[in-house]
Design a protein around this motif. Sequence first.
Motif, PDB file in Angstrom:
ATOM      1  N   ALA A  74      17.500  57.403  53.591  1.00 50.02           N
ATOM      2  CA  ALA A  74      16.320  57.864  54.657  1.00 50.02           C
ATOM      3  C   ALA A  74      16.298  56.480  55.389  1.00 50.02           C
ATOM      4  O   ALA A  74      16.240  56.633  56.789  1.00 50.02           O
ATOM      5  N   ALA A  75      16.344  55.250  55.040  1.00 52.22           N
ATOM      6  CA  ALA A  75      16.129  53.812  55.553  1.00 52.22           C
ATOM      7  C   ALA A  75      17.740  53.872  56.481  1.00 52.22           C
ATOM      8  O   ALA A  75      17.712  53.345  57.756  1.00 52.22           O
ATOM      9  N   TRP A  76      18.592  53.930  55.815  1.00 51.29           N
ATOM     10  CA  TRP A  76      19.734  53.748  56.558  1.00 51.29           C
ATOM     11  C   TRP A  76      20.091  54.578  57.774  1.00 51.29           C
ATOM     12  O   TRP A  76      20.898  53.811  58.739  1.00 51.29           O
ATOM     13  N   TRP A  77      19.582  55.830  57.802  1.00 45.65           N
ATOM     14  CA  TRP A  77      19.579  56.459  59.186  1.00 45.65           C
ATOM     15  C   TRP A  77      19.243  55.613  60.265  1.00 45.65           C
ATOM     16  O   TRP A  77      19.685  55.694  61.320  1.00 45.65           O
ATOM     17  N   ASN A  78      18.025  54.597  59.994  1.00 46.99           N
ATOM     18  CA  ASN A  78      17.854  53.677  61.203  1.00 46.99           C
ATOM     19  C   ASN A  78      18.638  52.818  61.709  1.00 46.99           C
ATOM     20  O   ASN A  78      18.414  52.031  62.451  1.00 46.99           O
ATOM     21  N   VAL A  79      19.808  52.444  60.913  1.00 43.68           N
ATOM     22  CA  VAL A  79      20.770  51.598  61.331  1.00 43.68           C
ATOM     23  C   VAL A  79      22.170  51.953  61.901  1.00 43.68           C
ATOM     24  O   VAL A  79      23.050  51.277  62.031  1.00 43.68           O
ATOM     25  N   VAL A  80      22.300  53.498  61.969  1.00 40.94           N
ATOM     26  CA  VAL A  80      23.359  53.961  62.172  1.00 40.94           C
ATOM     27  C   VAL A  80      23.801  53.662  63.627  1.00 40.94           C
ATOM     28  O   VAL A  80      22.965  53.712  64.678  1.00 40.94           O
ATOM     29  N   ASN A  81      25.023  53.332  63.844  1.00 36.32           N
ATOM     30  CA  ASN A  81      25.664  52.784  65.379  1.00 36.32           C
ATOM     31  C   ASN A  81      26.278  54.171  66.035  1.00 36.32           C
ATOM     32  O   ASN A  81      27.569  54.141  65.869  1.00 36.32           O
ATOM     33  N   TRP A  82      25.471  54.780  66.567  1.00 35.66           N
ATOM     34  CA  TRP A  82      25.902  56.424  67.029  1.00 35.66           C
ATOM     35  C   TRP A  82      27.179  56.013  68.218  1.00 35.66           C
ATOM     36  O   TRP A  82      28.132  56.895  68.338  1.00 35.66           O
ATOM     37  N   ASP A  83      26.985  54.892  68.878  1.00 38.69           N
ATOM     38  CA  ASP A  83      28.039  54.622  70.106  1.00 38.69           C
ATOM     39  C   ASP A  83      29.637  54.502  69.115  1.00 38.69           C
ATOM     40  O   ASP A  83      30.269  55.057  69.802  1.00 38.69           O
ATOM     41  N   VAL A  84      29.509  53.557  68.090  1.00 38.55           N
ATOM     42  CA  VAL A  84      30.858  53.594  67.400  1.00 38.55           C
ATOM     43  C   VAL A  84      31.351  55.088  66.718  1.00 38.55           C
ATOM     44  O   VAL A  84      32.428  55.085  67.152  1.00 38.55           O
ATOM     45  N   VAL A  85      30.456  55.810  66.330  1.00 42.28           N
ATOM     46  CA  VAL A  85      30.712  56.962  65.590  1.00 42.28           C
ATOM     47  C   VAL A  85      31.348  57.804  66.659  1.00 42.28           C
ATOM     48  O   VAL A  85      32.228  58.521  66.456  1.00 42.28           O
ATOM     49  N   GLY A  86      30.448  58.082  67.733  1.00 40.96           N
ATOM     50  CA  GLY A  86      30.932  58.620  69.115  1.00 40.96           C
ATOM     51  C   GLY A  86      32.394  58.435  69.571  1.00 40.96           C
ATOM     52  O   GLY A  86      32.917  59.350  69.724  1.00 40.96           O
ATOM     53  N   ARG A  87      32.597  57.269  69.681  1.00 44.04           N
ATOM     54  CA  ARG A  87      34.054  56.643  70.082  1.00 44.04           C
ATOM     55  C   ARG A  87      35.104  57.114  68.952  1.00 44.04           C
ATOM     56  O   ARG A  87      35.912  57.471  69.494  1.00 44.04           O
ATOM     57  N   THR A  88      34.584  57.035  67.900  1.00 44.76           N
ATOM     58  CA  THR A  88      35.515  57.254  66.671  1.00 44.76           C
ATOM     59  C   THR A  88      35.957  58.818  66.779  1.00 44.76           C
ATOM     60  O   THR A  88      37.133  59.261  66.733  1.00 44.76           O
ATOM     61  N   TYR A  89      35.059  59.435  67.138  1.00 45.48           N
ATOM     62  CA  TYR A  89      35.163  61.100  67.160  1.00 45.48           C
ATOM     63  C   TYR A  89      36.023  61.180  68.462  1.00 45.48           C
ATOM     64  O   TYR A  89      37.076  62.102  68.280  1.00 45.48           O
ATOM     65  N   GLU A  90      35.870  60.731  69.447  1.00 46.40           N
ATOM     66  CA  GLU A  90      36.624  61.108  70.685  1.00 46.40           C
ATOM     67  C   GLU A  90      38.037  60.669  70.425  1.00 46.40           C
ATOM     68  O   GLU A  90      38.925  61.450  70.862  1.00 46.40           O
ATOM     69  N   THR A  91      38.152  59.309  69.848  1.00 45.40           N
ATOM     70  CA  THR A  91      39.672  58.863  69.837  1.00 45.40           C
ATOM     71  C   THR A  91      40.308  59.954  68.645  1.00 45.40           C
ATOM     72  O   THR A  91      41.423  60.361  68.909  1.00 45.40           O
ATOM     73  N   ALA A  92      39.796  60.472  67.468  1.00 41.44           N
ATOM     74  CA  ALA A  92      40.150  60.958  66.576  1.00 41.44           C
ATOM     75  C   ALA A  92      40.685  62.577  66.927  1.00 41.44           C
ATOM     76  O   ALA A  92      41.496  63.169  66.465  1.00 41.44           O
ATOM     77  N   ARG A  93      39.906  63.000  67.985  1.00 40.13           N
ATOM     78  CA  ARG A  93      40.162  64.303  68.508  1.00 40.13           C
ATOM     79  C   ARG A  93      41.322  64.433  69.280  1.00 40.13           C
ATOM     80  O   ARG A  93      41.732  65.662  69.843  1.00 40.13           O
ATOM     81  N   LYS A  94      41.816  63.382  69.937  1.00 41.63           N
ATOM     82  CA  LYS A  94      42.956  63.427  70.809  1.00 41.63           C
ATOM     83  C   LYS A  94      44.338  63.521  70.272  1.00 41.63           C
ATOM     84  O   LYS A  94      44.428  63.380  68.854  1.00 41.63           O
TER      85      LYS A  94
END
Length: 206
Positions: free
Chosen positions: A186-206
């Motif tokens: 529950a605490a870990w969700w407060n430190v997730v870096n969504w910018d990095v996850v979002g970029r990884t997602y966009e790169t992986a989909r290409k």
Amino acid sequence: MPYPFKLPELGYAHNALEPHIDATTMEIHHGKHHAAYTNNLNAALEKHPPLQGKEAEELLRNINGVPEDIRTAVRNHGGGYVNHNLFWQIMTPGGGKEPQGALAQGIKDTFGSFASFKDTLSKTAIGQFGSGWGWLALDGSGKLVVLSTANQDSPLMNGQTPLLGVDVWEHAYYLKYQNRRPDYVAAWWNVVNWDVVGRTYETARK
Ligand code: MN3
């Protein structure tokens, strides 16, 4: 970068993720556990020069092609090396909030809502028996999936691309949370870096 693999820098101070993840846990987790995976992966590859030009991710994607005498070592320590490289990157001080853009849409389309996705990944990570990881990954057909793996197994071994992982080994939380894995997740969700996850997602989909 291929062999010899190097322990990456954290990119933030050991205490930067407090109060959610404490400085001592980060020091030991990065400086001892991740360092050991790195050193043990290098030791396994020392006698196998043909494998030394390969990225660690490539070794994991084709784990059954790794010579039998070092397959378990590459699975455990190569997995540990790669999983933690991602783990430090997908956390940041001042993280949390919500994903944006294509990833936000993908999560909504797949799980119904961000809240439903969080609930699914939390339950999956908390429910992993013993040591392991909870993951958001992209499967071979470009679909978002939530899964858990045991030990240091990587979604790469299933033909999936890991986007976000939560380490649920006790070494990731025991000093601060003892046996309370749900409180840690529950605490870990407060430190997730969504910018990095979002970029990884966009790169992986290409
Ligand atoms: Mn760990």
